[in-house]
Design a protein around this motif. Structure first.
Motif, PDB file in Angstrom:
ATOM      1  N   THR A   1      30.599  87.493  -3.397  1.00 51.81           N
ATOM      2  CA  THR A   1      31.915  88.029  -3.720  1.00 51.81           C
ATOM      3  C   THR A   1      32.049  88.295  -5.211  1.00 51.81           C
ATOM      4  OG1 THR A   1      32.976  85.876  -4.161  1.00 51.81           O
ATOM      5  CG2 THR A   1      32.890  86.616  -1.854  1.00 51.81           C
ATOM      6  N   LYS A   2      33.025  89.128  -5.557  1.00 55.68           N
ATOM      7  CA  LYS A   2      33.296  89.436  -6.952  1.00 55.68           C
ATOM      8  C   LYS A   2      33.747  88.183  -7.704  1.00 55.68           C
ATOM      9  CE  LYS A   2      35.990  92.665  -5.330  1.00 55.68           C
ATOM     10  NZ  LYS A   2      36.950  93.790  -5.171  1.00 55.68           N
ATOM     11  N   TYR A   3      34.560  87.371  -7.048  1.00 56.24           N
ATOM     12  CA  TYR A   3      35.050  86.159  -7.696  1.00 56.24           C
ATOM     13  C   TYR A   3      33.927  85.147  -7.853  1.00 56.24           C
ATOM     14  CZ  TYR A   3      39.363  88.449  -6.430  1.00 56.24           C
ATOM     15  OH  TYR A   3      40.353  89.375  -6.294  1.00 56.24           O
ATOM     16  N   GLY A   4      33.028  85.102  -6.894  1.00 52.94           N
ATOM     17  CA  GLY A   4      31.884  84.218  -7.011  1.00 52.94           C
ATOM     18  C   GLY A   4      30.976  84.618  -8.157  1.00 52.94           C
ATOM     19  N   ALA A   5      30.767  85.917  -8.335  1.00 51.02           N
ATOM     20  CA  ALA A   5      29.930  86.396  -9.436  1.00 51.02           C
ATOM     21  C   ALA A   5      30.562  86.043 -10.783  1.00 51.02           C
ATOM     22  CB  ALA A   5      29.721  87.910  -9.320  1.00 51.02           C
ATOM     23  N   LYS A   6      31.870  86.257 -10.890  1.00 49.33           N
ATOM     24  CA  LYS A   6      32.561  85.921 -12.138  1.00 49.33           C
ATOM     25  C   LYS A   6      32.466  84.424 -12.421  1.00 49.33           C
ATOM     26  CE  LYS A   6      36.413  87.918 -13.270  1.00 49.33           C
ATOM     27  NZ  LYS A   6      36.132  88.430 -14.637  1.00 49.33           N
ATOM     28  N   GLY A   7      32.673  83.611 -11.391  1.00 50.92           N
ATOM     29  CA  GLY A   7      32.622  82.167 -11.582  1.00 50.92           C
ATOM     30  C   GLY A   7      31.249  81.683 -11.988  1.00 50.92           C
ATOM     31  N   LEU A   8      30.211  82.231 -11.365  1.00 49.83           N
ATOM     32  CA  LEU A   8      28.846  81.828 -11.710  1.00 49.83           C
ATOM     33  C   LEU A   8      28.498  82.218 -13.137  1.00 49.83           C
ATOM     34  CD1 LEU A   8      26.680  82.560  -8.542  1.00 49.83           C
ATOM     35  CD2 LEU A   8      27.250  80.348  -9.537  1.00 49.83           C
ATOM     36  N   ALA A   9      28.869  83.425 -13.543  1.00 46.33           N
ATOM     37  CA  ALA A   9      28.569  83.872 -14.906  1.00 46.33           C
ATOM     38  C   ALA A   9      29.250  82.954 -15.923  1.00 46.33           C
ATOM     39  CB  ALA A   9      29.018  85.316 -15.100  1.00 46.33           C
ATOM     40  N   ARG A  10      30.477  82.586 -15.668  1.00 41.49           N
ATOM     41  CA  ARG A  10      31.197  81.719 -16.602  1.00 41.49           C
ATOM     42  C   ARG A  10      30.584  80.320 -16.629  1.00 41.49           C
ATOM     43  NH1 ARG A  10      37.642  83.272 -16.042  1.00 41.49           N
ATOM     44  NH2 ARG A  10      37.467  85.278 -17.092  1.00 41.49           N
ATOM     45  N   LYS A  11      30.208  79.795 -15.474  1.00 42.61           N
ATOM     46  CA  LYS A  11      29.609  78.462 -15.437  1.00 42.61           C
ATOM     47  C   LYS A  11      28.265  78.450 -16.166  1.00 42.61           C
ATOM     48  CE  LYS A  11      29.895  75.526 -12.153  1.00 42.61           C
ATOM     49  NZ  LYS A  11      29.726  74.822 -10.861  1.00 42.61           N
ATOM     50  N   LEU A  12      27.495  79.524 -16.010  1.00 45.26           N
ATOM     51  CA  LEU A  12      26.209  79.584 -16.708  1.00 45.26           C
ATOM     52  C   LEU A  12      26.413  79.639 -18.214  1.00 45.26           C
ATOM     53  CD1 LEU A  12      24.284  81.959 -14.324  1.00 45.26           C
ATOM     54  CD2 LEU A  12      23.663  79.601 -14.866  1.00 45.26           C
ATOM     55  N   ASN A  13      27.379  80.429 -18.664  1.00 43.25           N
ATOM     56  CA  ASN A  13      27.672  80.487 -20.097  1.00 43.25           C
ATOM     57  C   ASN A  13      28.136  79.134 -20.614  1.00 43.25           C
ATOM     58  OD1 ASN A  13      27.160  83.218 -21.112  1.00 43.25           O
ATOM     59  ND2 ASN A  13      28.654  83.861 -19.591  1.00 43.25           N
ATOM     60  N   SER A  14      28.932  78.429 -19.822  1.00 46.36           N
ATOM     61  CA  SER A  14      29.397  77.119 -20.258  1.00 46.36           C
ATOM     62  C   SER A  14      28.249  76.115 -20.315  1.00 46.36           C
ATOM     63  CB  SER A  14      30.491  76.600 -19.325  1.00 46.36           C
ATOM     64  OG  SER A  14      29.969  76.269 -18.050  1.00 46.36           O
ATOM     65  N   ARG A  15      27.203  76.354 -19.522  1.00 45.20           N
ATOM     66  CA  ARG A  15      26.022  75.491 -19.537  1.00 45.20           C
ATOM     67  C   ARG A  15      25.061  75.878 -20.663  1.00 45.20           C
ATOM     68  NH1 ARG A  15      23.690  72.360 -15.342  1.00 45.20           N
ATOM     69  NH2 ARG A  15      25.834  72.211 -14.597  1.00 45.20           N
TER      70      ARG A  15
END
Length: 458
Positions: free
Chosen positions: A252-266
């Motif tokens: 999903t679009k929201y899943g992609a956004k969430g994953l990108a943000r979590k990776l950046n935070s990591r």
């Protein structure tokens, strides 16, 4: 082995290809060019990454440059239809040096950007229009584009056109081109919708099938990691932090956004690509992935077709796709043009049956590894190298807020955003727990030189 000169291409085209490090034709180019250069209708079937883009660009450029037909306002001489904006843009990038060498003009036409610059170019006169069906149909209806002078029509990724529901506008556009113009149709598969186009528009086509979508890719290795839901994102982050370039797919679009943000935070530089982004944001994010600013691209199936970036050797299905064609198209972002690549599917307990069916229908036999926790030696085997968590990107891709009706007398509570681009909760659904790591490979036609990042071709 045939050379581009042997196949009958003009000297200016051969010289330009060589200057860009493209010296030897791929099999689908060797097979189709003699017929397409002779003016025959061609049906070319080959998997993504097999060299289809130059297989149709080269005859278009060669035939138009040899034609004595003058360039006229609003009346292009060649039409190339593509299913996505990104693919249209990358076709234009591949065409640009060839067009410059032969004195041809082109324009890309798609939605999500202003129409007036496209109209201006059409009015000035172009030889080649590279378009997505919807926006081009708007220009035709408004009188800014007249397709009655088209000499060559190309349908790229015809099966994806059908999958996206574009067949009605494609047919309406083709009906406006001359019945006797040359037609080149390229597709990975020949499903029912594509066959309708072939029967209706191609005249006695020569069929060339090279590396169909179901053909095994000997240089592509498939893994399925059966992991705990709680450790899913940690596994993904480990892969993502490995050296090189990785594409991660979310459902999903929201899943992609969430994953990108979590990776950046990591601490893993990542960008997102999905339909909720403006065209400018999509172009900017894809550029960051191509130039190496971001080592991870987290995308929905919008990127399964038409995204060609050099040096991608790892694709991760953070969410297993629903059907096998999507699996093959996603996986085709790596192991392009004969290079090596690795595909990883993350699977939790309730996805075991679906993934088993998916891989069987896709014709692949993955190595399945089950483990608990966030670490396992197989992760180093899949993506060798030291993990790097050097710092995420500040992702700033605001979109216009959705228009929602408010009840009288009630205030909407403002949303809080983390300025660093890090997600507080991570994605939604299964997408919130997975992502991938980096790699190498080639996006398109083999080039001599350093192999630096660029949007590739087919």
């Amino acid at each position: 082995m045939s050379t581009f000169a042997d196949l009958g291409l003009p000297e200016a085209v051969v010289t330009t290809l060589a200057a860009n490090g493209i010296e030897s034709p791929f099999p689908i180019q060797t097979a189709t060019l003699p017929d397409s250069l002779a003016g025959r209708d061609v049906l070319g079937r080959g998997r993504t990454g097999s060299g289809k883009t130059y297989a149709f660009l080269l005859p278009v450029v060669a035939r138009l440059s040899a034609s004595a037909t003058p360039r006229r306002s609003g009346r292009p001489r060649a039409l190339i239809l593509a299913p996505t904006r990104e693919l249209a843009t990358q076709i234009e990038a591949s065409l640009a040096p060839l067009a410059k060498a032969t004195g041809l003009r082109s324009v890309t036409v798609f939605g999500g950007v202003g129409a007036q610059p496209q109209i201006n170019k059409l009015r000035e006169g172009v030889d080649i229009v590279i378009a997505c069906p919807g926006r081009l149909e708007d220009h035709v209806k408004s009188g800014h584009a007249d397709l009655s002078a088209v000499e060559i029509t190309v349908l790229d990724e015809a099966d994806h056109m059908a999958d996206l529901g574009f067949l009605p506008p494609v047919k309406r556009l083709l009906d406006r081109t001359p019945r006797d113009c040359q037609r080149l149709l390229f597709s990975a598969t020949l499903d029912g919708g594509v066959d309708v186009l072939v029967q209706r528009y191609l005249r006695d086509p020569i069929v060339h099938s090279v590396d169909s979508e179901q053909s095994p890719v000997s240089t592509l290795v498939h893994h399925v990691l059966h992991v705990d839901g709680a450790a899913r994102f940690d596994v993904l982050a480990d892969l993502a932090a490995s050296p090189g370039r990785t594409i991660v797919f979310a459902r999903t679009k929201y899943g992609a956004k969430g994953l990108a943000r979590k990776l950046n935070s990591r601490g893993v530089p990542a960008v997102e690509l999905h339909g909720n982004l403006s065209q400018n944001a999509r172009t900017r994010n894809l550029g960051a992935f191509s130039d190496g600013s971001a080592q991870v691209l987290v995308a929905t199936d919008i990127a399964a077709r038409g995204i060609h970036v050099d040096d991608v050797n790892l694709v991760v299905h953070a969410d297993p796709p629903v059907e096998h064609k999507a699996y093959l198209h996603r996986s085709g972002r790596t192991a392009r043009a004969g290079n090596d690549g690795t595909v990883v599917t993350l699977m939790v307990d309730d996805q075991v049956a679906d993934v088993r069916v998916l891989t069987r229908k896709a014709g692949v036999k993955p190595t399945i590894t089950k483990f608990s926790g966030a670490s396992h030696p197989v992760l180093q085997e899949i993506a060798p190298g030291e993990r790097s968590f050097t710092g995420g990107l500040v992702v700033d891709t605001p979109e216009p807020p959705a228009r929602t009706a408010q009840q009288p007398g009630r205030r909407r509570r403002p949303q809080r955003h983390n300025g660093s681009g890090a997600a507080g909760s991570g994605g939604t659904g299964h997408s919130g727990g997975g992502h991938s790591g980096g790699g190498r490979g080639r996006g398109g036609q083999r080039r001599s030189g350093s192999g630096t990042a660029r949007t590739g071709t087919r």
